[in-house]
Motif scaffolding. Structure first.
Motif, PDB file in Angstrom:
ATOM      1  N   GLU A 144     -45.943  -3.800 -89.580  1.00 40.09           N
ATOM      2  CA  GLU A 144     -44.417  -3.713 -89.059  1.00 40.09           C
ATOM      3  C   GLU A 144     -44.874  -3.253 -87.255  1.00 40.09           C
ATOM      4  O   GLU A 144     -43.357  -3.295 -86.629  1.00 40.09           O
ATOM      5  CB  GLU A 144     -44.334  -2.390 -89.404  1.00 40.09           C
ATOM      6  N   ARG A 145     -45.507  -2.436 -86.545  1.00 40.78           N
ATOM      7  CA  ARG A 145     -45.767  -1.905 -85.478  1.00 40.78           C
ATOM      8  C   ARG A 145     -46.101  -3.580 -84.332  1.00 40.78           C
ATOM      9  O   ARG A 145     -45.226  -3.215 -83.222  1.00 40.78           O
ATOM     10  CB  ARG A 145     -47.218  -1.356 -84.968  1.00 40.78           C
ATOM     11  N   ARG A 146     -46.434  -4.674 -84.518  1.00 41.65           N
ATOM     12  CA  ARG A 146     -46.262  -5.256 -84.412  1.00 41.65           C
ATOM     13  C   ARG A 146     -45.122  -6.365 -84.133  1.00 41.65           C
ATOM     14  O   ARG A 146     -44.613  -7.074 -83.321  1.00 41.65           O
ATOM     15  CB  ARG A 146     -47.510  -6.801 -84.969  1.00 41.65           C
ATOM     16  N   ARG A 147     -44.579  -6.701 -84.791  1.00 40.36           N
ATOM     17  CA  ARG A 147     -43.111  -6.636 -85.678  1.00 40.36           C
ATOM     18  C   ARG A 147     -41.843  -6.392 -84.210  1.00 40.36           C
ATOM     19  O   ARG A 147     -42.210  -6.850 -84.390  1.00 40.36           O
ATOM     20  CB  ARG A 147     -42.614  -6.612 -86.711  1.00 40.36           C
ATOM     21  N   ALA A 148     -42.108  -4.848 -83.887  1.00 41.07           N
ATOM     22  CA  ALA A 148     -41.319  -4.080 -83.331  1.00 41.07           C
ATOM     23  C   ALA A 148     -41.807  -4.740 -82.388  1.00 41.07           C
ATOM     24  O   ALA A 148     -41.280  -4.710 -81.458  1.00 41.07           O
ATOM     25  CB  ALA A 148     -41.844  -2.536 -83.611  1.00 41.07           C
ATOM     26  N   GLU A 149     -42.825  -4.533 -82.087  1.00 41.70           N
ATOM     27  CA  GLU A 149     -42.858  -5.034 -80.527  1.00 41.70           C
ATOM     28  C   GLU A 149     -42.824  -5.891 -80.147  1.00 41.70           C
ATOM     29  O   GLU A 149     -42.383  -6.696 -78.694  1.00 41.70           O
ATOM     30  CB  GLU A 149     -45.096  -5.271 -80.105  1.00 41.70           C
ATOM     31  N   HIS A 151     -40.266  -7.897 -81.144  1.00 46.04           N
ATOM     32  CA  HIS A 151     -39.088  -7.577 -81.152  1.00 46.04           C
ATOM     33  C   HIS A 151     -38.949  -7.043 -79.986  1.00 46.04           C
ATOM     34  O   HIS A 151     -37.266  -7.571 -79.387  1.00 46.04           O
ATOM     35  CB  HIS A 151     -38.528  -6.476 -82.356  1.00 46.04           C
ATOM     36  N   LEU A 152     -39.018  -5.631 -79.692  1.00 46.80           N
ATOM     37  CA  LEU A 152     -38.945  -5.273 -78.277  1.00 46.80           C
ATOM     38  C   LEU A 152     -39.082  -6.255 -77.461  1.00 46.80           C
ATOM     39  O   LEU A 152     -38.598  -6.154 -76.474  1.00 46.80           O
ATOM     40  CB  LEU A 152     -39.780  -3.957 -77.852  1.00 46.80           C
ATOM     41  N   LYS A 153     -40.203  -7.236 -76.952  1.00 44.67           N
ATOM     42  CA  LYS A 153     -40.660  -7.790 -76.323  1.00 44.67           C
ATOM     43  C   LYS A 153     -39.901  -8.402 -76.636  1.00 44.67           C
ATOM     44  O   LYS A 153     -38.911  -8.835 -74.803  1.00 44.67           O
ATOM     45  CB  LYS A 153     -41.780  -8.912 -76.030  1.00 44.67           C
ATOM     46  N   LEU A 154     -38.668  -9.842 -76.527  1.00 43.99           N
ATOM     47  CA  LEU A 154     -37.810  -9.840 -77.588  1.00 43.99           C
ATOM     48  C   LEU A 154     -36.697  -9.661 -76.626  1.00 43.99           C
ATOM     49  O   LEU A 154     -35.750 -10.437 -76.071  1.00 43.99           O
ATOM     50  CB  LEU A 154     -37.710 -11.022 -79.020  1.00 43.99           C
ATOM     51  N   LEU A 155     -36.697  -8.967 -77.150  1.00 46.58           N
ATOM     52  CA  LEU A 155     -35.321  -8.024 -76.388  1.00 46.58           C
ATOM     53  C   LEU A 155     -35.331  -7.531 -74.822  1.00 46.58           C
ATOM     54  O   LEU A 155     -34.318  -7.805 -74.315  1.00 46.58           O
ATOM     55  CB  LEU A 155     -35.131  -6.485 -77.287  1.00 46.58           C
ATOM     56  N   VAL A 156     -36.510  -7.463 -74.342  1.00 51.08           N
ATOM     57  CA  VAL A 156     -36.367  -7.052 -72.897  1.00 51.08           C
ATOM     58  C   VAL A 156     -36.289  -8.420 -72.367  1.00 51.08           C
ATOM     59  O   VAL A 156     -36.010  -8.427 -71.382  1.00 51.08           O
ATOM     60  CB  VAL A 156     -38.291  -6.409 -72.493  1.00 51.08           C
ATOM     61  N   GLY A 157     -37.157  -9.752 -72.608  1.00 50.47           N
ATOM     62  CA  GLY A 157     -36.404 -10.692 -72.039  1.00 50.47           C
ATOM     63  C   GLY A 157     -35.692 -10.855 -72.520  1.00 50.47           C
ATOM     64  O   GLY A 157     -35.073 -12.216 -71.015  1.00 50.47           O
ATOM     65  N   GLU A 158     -34.911 -11.162 -73.715  1.00 45.48           N
ATOM     66  CA  GLU A 158     -33.330 -11.342 -73.201  1.00 45.48           C
ATOM     67  C   GLU A 158     -32.577 -10.485 -72.852  1.00 45.48           C
ATOM     68  O   GLU A 158     -31.354 -10.870 -71.802  1.00 45.48           O
ATOM     69  CB  GLU A 158     -32.664 -11.197 -75.028  1.00 45.48           C
TER      70      GLU A 158
END
Length: 346
Positions: A144-149, A151-158
């Motif tokens: 879950e932590r890796r998935r959240a990370e 997702h966060l990386k994707l959001l920051v890129g977007e």
């Protein structure tokens, strides 16, 4: 060898439907049955694949999708630490518990340092169910932590992509507005108006979580500042159409230019004048959908084509062509300006 284990009475439907898949490395039949008994005693549903040597362990590890590995530390031609190394090379996140009757403290610490999740002594097999539960919980937490990370990386890129696009849009608007303004006051009024439209469009998209938003809401939000004038009107007519963020921003800017021009020189500049804005969507022969917007000014002063090409017209034509991948047609009739915009709905 696979053996499904299930308690005689299990009320949790998720456990029944999603058994814990265990890869068990154990050469002793007696110890194998001991492990099975303690897993059953601890409750839960397990699907156990039993291996007794290196070859079948590697084959099972490559072919199967497991949630947990239980491995004896000492086997005649194989050992648990080698099994641990193979598991970490091929499935680095897979929980791995060593089960042994002769595991010294130093060896246990080394095994943990090499990536083992836990170890259980065969003399203390009552610890096995809790060790398994803890290993699975920790693995799920890491997942879950890796998935959240991610997702966060994707959001920051977007976010970075959108900020760059927005800044590029603002820069272009500022440059074009400045090059076509005769005075600083004219530039300020035009630029701030366009900037406000861009801000309103982004605010609307933020409320929609940067997903698709209703075309009517985009039009109403953009044209709201022009509705407060007495004696003039805006008439909007069309179905609910959900459009993507990029289209929403472009349409906002285009409609702002049309409305600003109408408020200065056209139907929204005099009492009794009004604008009818209609839209619809039609299906094309290839199955795609085409959105059509029709801007019609009525009962305003007589209009004539402008003597010079302004930024508003450039924005309308280029916005439709490059941002919407569509077409636009701007006409100046005696009874008012007309603008037709069509673009594919993707």
């Amino acid at each position: 060898m696979e053996m499904p284990l299930q308690p005689s009475a299990v009320s949790d439907s998720r456990q029944q439907n999603d058994p814990v898949r265990v890869l068990l490395l154990e050469d002793s039949r007696q110890d194998y049955e001991l492990i099975i008994a303690h897993l059953r005693r601890g409750g839960g549903v397990y699907e156990v694949t039993h291996t007794a040597g290196r070859e079948e362990f590697e084959r099972a590890l490559d072919d199967g999708s497991f949630d947990l590995v239980l491995a004896d530390y000492s086997l005649p031609s194989f050992d648990g630490r080698t099994a641990l190394r193979l598991t970490r090379e091929r499935r680095p996140d897979l929980p791995f518990i060593l089960v042994s009757g002769v595991l010294g403290e130093e060896v246990a610490i080394d095994s943990i340092n090499e990536g083992a999740t836990d170890y259980v002594l065969k003399q203390r097999m009552d610890r096995l169910p809790s060790a398994v539960s803890r290993a699975l919980a920790e693995a799920n937490e890491r997942k879950e932590r890796r998935r959240a990370e991610e997702h966060l990386k994707l959001l920051v890129g977007e976010l970075s992509h959108r900020v760059k696009n927005t800044l590029a849009t603002v820069s272009s608007i500022a440059h074009q507005t400045l090059s076509r303004s005769a005075t600083l006051e004219e530039f300020q009024e035009a630029f701030l108006g366009r900037l406000q439209v861009l801000s309103d469009a982004h605010d609307l998209l933020f409320q929609a979580n940067w997903g698709r938003t209703d075309l009517r809401k985009v039009l109403e939000r953009t044209l709201q500042p022009f509705e407060a004038r007495p004696g003039i009107g805006l008439r909007l007519e069309g179905p609910s159409i959900m459009i993507p963020p990029r289209s929403a921003v472009t349409i906002s800017l285009v409609l702002h230019e049309l409305a600003t021009n109408a408020a200065k020189y056209g139907a929204l500049s005099s009492e009794g004048g009004y604008v009818h804005l209609g839209w619809d969507v039609t299906q094309q022969e290839d199955g795609s959908n085409l959105v059509s917007l029709k801007w019609r000014e009525r009962d305003g002063p007589t209009v004539a084509p402008p003597t010079r090409r302004g930024f508003g017209r450039t924005l309308i034509e280029r916005g439709a062509a490059y941002e919407l991948d569509g077409t636009s047609r701007l006409s100046y009739h005696a009874d008012g300006v007309a603008c037709d915009i069509s673009f594919p709905l993707r």
